[in-house]
Design an enzyme around this catalytic site. Structure first.
Site, PDB file in Angstrom:
ATOM      1  N   ASN A 114       1.038  -1.181  -0.015  1.00 38.03           N
ATOM      2  CA  ASN A 114       0.009  -0.034   0.070  1.00 38.03           C
ATOM      3  C   ASN A 114       0.760   1.340  -0.088  1.00 38.03           C
ATOM      4  OD1 ASN A 114      -2.340  -1.419   0.403  1.00 38.03           O
ATOM      5  ND2 ASN A 114      -1.768  -1.932   2.413  1.00 38.03           N
ATOM      6  N   TYR A 115       1.600   1.367  -1.015  1.00 39.69           N
ATOM      7  CA  TYR A 115       2.799   2.414  -1.033  1.00 39.69           C
ATOM      8  C   TYR A 115       2.137   3.931  -0.713  1.00 39.69           C
ATOM      9  CZ  TYR A 115       5.893   5.840  -3.185  1.00 39.69           C
ATOM     10  OH  TYR A 115       6.636   6.878  -3.502  1.00 39.69           O
ATOM     11  N   PRO A 116       1.284   4.361  -1.294  1.00 43.39           N
ATOM     12  CA  PRO A 116       0.655   5.742  -0.838  1.00 43.39           C
ATOM     13  C   PRO A 116       0.518   5.756   0.680  1.00 43.39           C
ATOM     14  CG  PRO A 116      -0.563   5.013  -2.679  1.00 43.39           C
ATOM     15  CD  PRO A 116       0.211   3.649  -2.026  1.00 43.39           C
ATOM     16  N   ASP A 117       0.210   4.876   1.340  1.00 46.41           N
ATOM     17  CA  ASP A 117       0.002   5.042   2.512  1.00 46.41           C
ATOM     18  C   ASP A 117       1.116   4.957   3.639  1.00 46.41           C
ATOM     19  OD1 ASP A 117      -2.772   4.438   2.641  1.00 46.41           O
ATOM     20  OD2 ASP A 117      -2.689   2.502   3.478  1.00 46.41           O
ATOM     21  N   TYR A 118       2.238   4.775   3.143  1.00 44.99           N
ATOM     22  CA  TYR A 118       3.432   4.787   4.109  1.00 44.99           C
ATOM     23  C   TYR A 118       4.331   6.042   3.852  1.00 44.99           C
ATOM     24  CZ  TYR A 118       2.443  -0.200   3.440  1.00 44.99           C
ATOM     25  OH  TYR A 118       1.807  -1.557   3.395  1.00 44.99           O
TER      26      TYR A 118
END
Length: 421
Positions: A173-177
């Site tokens: 969940n790249y955008p979350d991090y």
């Protein structure tokens, strides 16, 4: 000597977020001194508490490495917002705080009565930060989703994978991090600065879809300028060759072979000559004849024969360890890096160790664990995590007494009415 004061000492945060984007932002506020109260519900548990990896041999809501890594340094309060008293306690917490943060959908925010127009009635100077996935207005305002959904709808998946194959996505969940919590953190700090100058709070909205689109500017510009829609190209780039991850000599781990890879790229003819020299230095008898073929001498030529070129290079890399080749290529001026796994990053990466990136904390149920370090380093006021991630509801009594000012009788009433779990 007194303890060094952190930049956000005295700032109070009511963290009504869950999963990734909100909690990571709030954790970094706490890392630099803010008091963060994480509000949870046992009826609708934060999904990350149930997501692997779990501490070996452990079970329950307190042993997820995923959850714990993003919630260290916080106080934990469990409220039932479905009760009138639970709602009252939430509003008392909001009246106490400087910053309210949530990444719930606009529909949930409205159901709770936590819109900025409502919150400012009880806390005129509040900074209320909202992270709706697609914004508070527009036809998709109530769509629910996670980072994996954002990967798809913002175009990352279209760019991830190999030609002729389905989109692979980013695997996480790249955008979350990185993107969403980082942008929100900057916006909150700007709002704090504005409030310090004017005494006025404000509403902050970060539509996660818009925050996530921002890093894709090159692909967007390619379309607007050239009419070209970028799509999956594997590891290749139009302006570099070779460019990719190449299989190296396997390791052995736990009695089984472990594949190893080296990522490197050649961006100009000088780097190509350096790569050829490096390959010759490790080859008995010196340079291979194919390396001097004219069809590999220039970038355009290499791009025309890229499949053949990568086959030759893989035959070379398979004979050597990834670490050996990384050091050699770096010494020749060719950018290269081992494709590291989690064990490499935690145990073998000398650079991260030397910089002390990971912080190790003792958790009451999972034991000693590594936590992500600060996203930036300040020389005068370095941030730190003051405690491991909280157990579910572990700070109910402290928050109720010391922050909300409840008596023992009022706390007992909240428990009886199931406003407090």
């Amino acid at each position: 000597m007194s303890e060094r004061k952190l930049p956000l000492d005295g700032i109070k945060v009511a963290d009504f977020s869950w999963f990734g984007a909100g909690p990571i932002c709030a954790q970094n506020l706490g890392r630099f001194g803010a008091t963060v109260v994480r509000v949870e519900s046992e009826a609708h548990i934060d999904g990350l508490r149930g997501v692997m990896p779990f501490a070996t041999g452990k079970s329950g809501y307190n042993v997820s490495g995923y959850f714990n890594n993003y919630n260290a340094g916080k106080l934990d309060l469990t409220l039932n917002l479905g009760t009138d008293l639970g709602k009252q306690l939430a509003l008392k917490l909001i009246a106490w705080c400087d910053i309210f943060l949530t990444n719930q959908t606009p529909r949930m925010v409205e159901r709770w009565g936590f819109t900025y127009d409502e919150l400012v009635k009880i806390n005129p100077a509040i900074i209320a930060a909202y992270q709706p996935m697609q914004g508070s207005d527009g036809p998709h305002r109530d769509f629910f989703g996670f980072g994996q959904v954002l990967n798809a709808i913002t175009g990352y998946n279209e760019l991830s994978g190999f030609p002729g194959r389905p989109p692979m996505g980013l695997g996480t969940n790249y955008p979350d991090y990185v993107i969403n919590p980082g942008h929100t953190l900057i916006a909150i700090l700007a709002a704090l600065r504005y409030r310090k100058r004017t005494g006025k709070g404000q509403r902050v909205e970060l539509a996660q879809i818009e925050s996530s689109v921002a890093p894709l500017a090159p692909a967007v510009m390619d379309y607007t300028s050239n009419g070209r829609v970028q799509t999956r190209a594997g590891n290749r780039l139009p302006y570099a060759s070779p460019h990719g991850a190449f299989r190296c000599k396997d390791n052995e781990w736990g009695g089984k072979p472990e594949d190893r890879w080296l990522a490197f790229g050649v961006f100009d003819d000088a780097q190509w000559r350096a790569l050829v020299e490096a390959m010759g230095a490790l080859r008995p008898g010196g340079r291979a004849a194919w390396a001097d073929d004219a069809k590999f001498a220039t970038l355009d030529a290499r791009k025309q024969h890229e499949d053949e070129l990568e086959a030759h290079i893989t035959a070379w890399t398979r004979e050597h360890t990834a670490e050996e080749l990384m050091e050699l290529l770096q010494s020749k001026g060719v950018p290269a890096g081992v494709v590291q796994n989690s064990r490499d990053v935690l145990e073998a990466d000398e650079h991260l160790k030397a910089r002390g990136y990971y912080q190790y904390l003792e958790h009451p149920e999972t034991g000693r664990s590594a936590y992500d370090g600060a996203p930036f380093v300040m020389s005068k006021t370095p941030g730190t995590l003051r405690s491991p991630a909280p157990l579910l509801g572990q700070d109910n009594e402290y928050v109720c007494k010391e922050i909300l000012g409840l008596t023992d009788e009022e706390i007992a009433e909240a428990l009886v009415e199931q406003a407090l779990y």
